[in-house]
Design a protein around this motif. Structure first.
Motif, PDB file in Angstrom:
ATOM      1  N   TYR A 359       0.831  -1.508  -0.113  1.00 28.47           N
ATOM      2  CA  TYR A 359       0.176  -0.094   0.023  1.00 28.47           C
ATOM      3  C   TYR A 359       1.135   0.805  -0.513  1.00 28.47           C
ATOM      4  O   TYR A 359       1.995   1.090   0.784  1.00 28.47           O
ATOM      5  N   THR A 368      -5.279   7.404   3.066  1.00 29.94           N
ATOM      6  CA  THR A 368      -6.009   6.228   3.314  1.00 29.94           C
ATOM      7  C   THR A 368      -6.094   6.217   1.763  1.00 29.94           C
ATOM      8  O   THR A 368      -6.487   4.721   1.823  1.00 29.94           O
ATOM      9  N   LYS A 369      -5.487   7.094   1.203  1.00 29.60           N
ATOM     10  CA  LYS A 369      -6.077   6.485   0.067  1.00 29.60           C
ATOM     11  C   LYS A 369      -4.712   6.140  -0.508  1.00 29.60           C
ATOM     12  O   LYS A 369      -3.848   6.680  -0.843  1.00 29.60           O
ATOM     13  N   LEU A 370      -4.971   5.291  -1.647  1.00 30.26           N
ATOM     14  CA  LEU A 370      -3.700   3.977  -2.227  1.00 30.26           C
ATOM     15  C   LEU A 370      -3.618   5.242  -3.459  1.00 30.26           C
ATOM     16  O   LEU A 370      -4.313   5.597  -4.108  1.00 30.26           O
ATOM     17  N   TRP A 393      -2.926  -6.260   1.550  1.00 35.47           N
ATOM     18  CA  TRP A 393      -2.871  -4.332   1.865  1.00 35.47           C
ATOM     19  C   TRP A 393      -1.806  -4.705   3.037  1.00 35.47           C
ATOM     20  O   TRP A 393      -1.960  -5.366   3.705  1.00 35.47           O
ATOM     21  N   HIS A 414      -8.246   4.129   7.724  1.00 36.25           N
ATOM     22  CA  HIS A 414      -7.594   3.513   6.406  1.00 36.25           C
ATOM     23  C   HIS A 414      -7.846   1.848   6.009  1.00 36.25           C
ATOM     24  O   HIS A 414      -8.038   1.087   5.295  1.00 36.25           O
ATOM     25  N   ASN A 418     -10.196   0.485   3.197  1.00 36.21           N
ATOM     26  CA  ASN A 418     -10.704  -0.323   2.300  1.00 36.21           C
ATOM     27  C   ASN A 418     -10.900  -1.930   2.322  1.00 36.21           C
ATOM     28  O   ASN A 418      -9.863  -3.075   3.044  1.00 36.21           O
ATOM     29  N   GLN A 420     -13.069  -3.496   1.272  1.00 39.61           N
ATOM     30  CA  GLN A 420     -14.393  -3.365  -0.173  1.00 39.61           C
ATOM     31  C   GLN A 420     -14.535  -5.153  -0.237  1.00 39.61           C
ATOM     32  O   GLN A 420     -13.753  -6.142   0.484  1.00 39.61           O
ATOM     33  N   THR A 423     -10.957  -7.115  -0.954  1.00 40.99           N
ATOM     34  CA  THR A 423     -10.032  -7.816   0.637  1.00 40.99           C
ATOM     35  C   THR A 423     -10.163  -8.291   1.706  1.00 40.99           C
ATOM     36  O   THR A 423     -11.266  -8.411   1.886  1.00 40.99           O
ATOM     37  N   TYR A 426      -4.905  -7.225   5.503  1.00 39.41           N
ATOM     38  CA  TYR A 426      -3.672  -6.809   6.043  1.00 39.41           C
ATOM     39  C   TYR A 426      -1.776  -7.851   6.434  1.00 39.41           C
ATOM     40  O   TYR A 426      -2.654  -8.780   7.335  1.00 39.41           O
TER      41      TYR A 426
END
Length: 715
Positions: A359, A368-370, A393, A414, A418, A420, A423, A426
């Motif tokens: 990430y 927090t944005k990719l 991630w 974060h 993410n 989704q 997903t 992590y």
């Protein structure tokens, strides 16, 4: 199912009686229930429950209706029922009660609670200190610590406490520390006694992990083999020093050796849950298709030959070219997705496959944005549903090693951003840092921790608990401060959250890529062809690109826009806006800890010192940003007042840095730092012993004042 388990508990249970009035009942045939009961018993004993029989009963058991890793705690009269959807859920339920008791809650005040995991995979990326990816004293110094099974017991306890459910162990070539390959016995450098010690260590780690409901993965880099294998068998490219960016040795003997190592490790270590593989590093000169084919012929074939289910981490390729450090492409994504979905259909693969990406490359503590992954832009190939895999991630920590850090709202946002459908979870961890030996603390100061990870308790607690449930309130973290430090700890989470924004601001206003390009807690960046690692000085701050140009603007572009009367979007964070925000937050953090007395509590002293350090670095950055705006304005259009403003702001920045040095010099050693291994264009061997301390950077900070004084209008 629930009735069957209850009967099992009654007929195959063991009781711990406490002098007050508490009895634990649980299924003694379950490793996880035994572990859960033991941890709960320890807390009950420490709280002196000793009133004899006939009092509270705490029953620990299974209830499959709660789902994988789910738990519930219910109370009725003097009975507390802890149930888990599986063994891991049992552990989490028992530790939830133990946490309440440790925080001072009485048994009669225990409240009903429940939990269900948001992220399936909550993994630690742990780079082992033998045959490390990078080569530096900062990594090698952990060798003895990580050879001690007591270290792993403590680390795995921490993981269970924080609901981290997978441990991935990484190094260049782990196999010859674990087996003597049957067809290549000379590949292992150890005699039988030495190898037995290594095997006992790894088997102990894997068993303890299972007892705590934690999966284990082995993740080698590729293509590598032991130096002993290279010396004793006819390889094409020996690579005795284990340099990591090299061309791949695709010879038949290396393929056969790798495949057999995979199979033998999986057979000899039945508690090892999974294998991961990486496509890069030692695969130079190979196309993406050739890399995937090599993994199929070695790793996948070796997993099939093991004759048992195996979980798989398939690290998404870094490069769409034949170089180890290439760029991303849609074509490579399409090919990789097809390969992963084919692998997921193989009967010996225990899915879902974790398809892993970095990430924001190696520095996620920013937004927090990719914005990017390793290699550049990520297209949408992996996000299309349905999918036979889950994206994970890797949130790398290459920025915070010494200082304690914690901004739970950032981690919470974060995870939510993410979460989704595609997903799976992590990985958290580092490649330039190992949380083993505490090599930071001045040895003359007596402390109540032994290992480096214990200093960073908040970091692991935030990630683990918020990955399990991003709605976990801040009270969970603030209660831990109070448990540790009493009333003096009540404001520490707020202060940490405010001062910790310094790291996030640094990452936003300094675009970076791989691990060594930024060291956030040192406010250092990598510059020029010689890869000089130094303080982020005013000139580099002025011209350095920001991470996300849709969210912020660097000093050079900001001044150019102002001078040309160009409108800046209201959503854009400008250098002066971030300066004002940092000043407000960091001064508030200092105010919150100002009255805390730490003379009689060394651990508290370190917590407060680290908050003060972050706050003063934030104030340094605020003044550097203001000084940079004034300096760039003077250079663009003159005005002696602009030059004087720049000088004053940069003098203020220097004074705040002197505060940082004064706080950290008495309590922290000069510390080996992996980020220095390429410094000055030298080799890792030349820089092997190089060390960092904030005080050593003071002359570089002071140089900014001279830059401003010598500035010339129009240049």
């Amino acid at each position: 199912m629930k009735k069957f388990i209850c009967a099992l508990v009654l007929t195959a249970s063991i009781g711990y009686s406490f002098a007050q009035n508490v009895k634990l009942t649980f299924d003694k045939s379950s490793p996880q229930a035994n572990y859960a009961a033991g941890r709960l018993q320890k807390v009950l004993t420490s709280k002196k429950y000793a009133n004899g029989a006939g009092g509270y009963i705490i029953s620990i058991g299974l209830n499959s209706g709660l789902g994988k890793e789910g738990y519930s705690v219910t109370t009725q009269s003097k009975t507390i029922k802890v149930e888990g959807g599986d063994g891991t859920g049992v552990v989490y339920g028992a530790l939830s009660v133990a946490e309440d008791l440790a925080n001072g809650v009485k048994l009669q005040a225990i409240k009903a609670s429940k939990g269900t995991p948001q992220m399936q995979l909550r993994a630690v990326k742990f780079d082992m200190p033998w045959d490390t990816y990078r080569h530096h004293l900062s990594l090698d110094q952990h060798y003895e610590t990580c050879r001690d099974i007591k270290y792993w017991e403590a680390f795995l306890d921490m993981m269970a406490d924080n609901r981290l459910n997978a441990l991935s162990l990484w190094n260049l070539h782990p196999f010859t520390y674990m087996i003597r390959p049957k067809n290549y016995p000379l590949a292992t450098p150890f005699n039988d006694k030495e190898l037995k010690e290594w095997q006992t260590l790894f088997k102990g780690i894997f068993k303890m992990a299972h007892d705590r409901g934690i999966d284990t993965y082995l993740v080698p880099f590729n293509i590598f083999f032991s130096p002993e294998f290279a010396k004793n068998y006819p390889v094409k490219k020996p690579n005795l020093d284990h340099d990591f960016f090299v061309d791949g040795d695709t010879s038949a003997i290396v393929k056969k050796y790798t495949r057999e190592c995979i199979t033998q490790v999986l057979k000899e270590y039945p508690d090892l849950d999974g294998i991961g593989f990486t496509l890069g590093e030692g695969m130079g000169g190979m196309t993406p298709e050739q890399r995937e084919d090599w993994m199929t012929e070695t790793y996948i074939a070796g997993m099939r030959d093991a004759g048992r289910p195996v979980k798989l981490i398939h690290r998404i390729p870094f490069s769409s070219t034949t170089g180890s450090l290439g760029v991303t492409s849609i074509q490579t994504e399409v090919m990789t997705r097809k390969t992963i979905e084919e692998q997921n259909d193989m009967p010996f693969i225990n899915g879902p496959i974790w398809a892993d990406l970095k990430y924001n490359w190696s520095h996620p503590f920013s937004t927090t944005k990719l914005i990017k992954v390793h290699g550049g832009k990520l297209f949408d190939t992996y996000f299309k549903l349905p999918a036979k895999f889950k994206i994970t991630w890797t949130a790398r920590n290459e920025d915070v090693f010494c200082l304690r850090w914690g901004v739970p709202q950032f981690i919470r946002e974060h995870v939510k951003a993410n979460s989704q459908p595609y997903t799976g979870g992590y990985f958290i961890g580092s490649e330039s840092y190992i949380p083993g030996k505490d090599y930071f603390t001045n040895p003359s100061i007596k402390v109540n921790w032994k290992y480096a990870f214990q200093r960073q308790w908040l970091y692991y607690k935030m990630w683990g608990r918020l990955l399990y449930d991003p709605n976990t309130p801040d009270k969970v973290f603030s209660d831990e401060f109070v448990r540790r430090y009493g009333a003096a700890g009540k404001n520490l989470l707020e202060a940490s959250s405010l001062a910790g924004k310094t790291l996030l601001a640094t990452g936003k206003f300094f675009d970076s890529t791989y691990d060594l390009t930024l060291y956030g807690e040192g406010m250092m960046g990598q510059f020029g062809r010689n890869k000089d690692m130094r303080y982020i000085d005013v000139d580099n701050q002025i011209k350095r690109a920001v991470l996300d140009s849709t969210a912020s603007i660097n000093i050079a572009d900001y001044v150019a826009a102002i001078n040309s009367n160009k409108k800046i979007d209201a959503k854009i964070v400008t250098p002066l806006m971030i300066a004002d925000s940092l000043e407000r937050d960091c001064k508030r953090a200092l105010e919150l800890v100002k009255a805390i007395t730490t003379a009689n509590n060394t651990a508290l002293m370190f917590e407060v010192a680290d908050i003060k350090t972050w706050a003063n670095m934030g104030l340094n950055m605020a003044e550097r940003m203001r000084g940079g705006v004034a300096l760039q304005t003077y250079r663009a259009k003159g005005g002696e007042n602009n030059k004087q403003k720049a000088i004053v702001h940069l003098e203020n920045a220097l004074n705040y840095w002197k505060n940082v040095a004064a706080i950290t010099r008495p309590i922290y050693n000069d510390m080996p730092l992996t980020h220095l291994m390429e410094d000055g264009g030298r080799t890792w061997k030349q820089n092997y012993n190089d060390k960092f301390h904030w005080a050593k950077l003071t002359p570089q900070v002071a140089a900014d004042v001279d830059v401003a004084r010598k500035a010339v209008a129009g240049k």
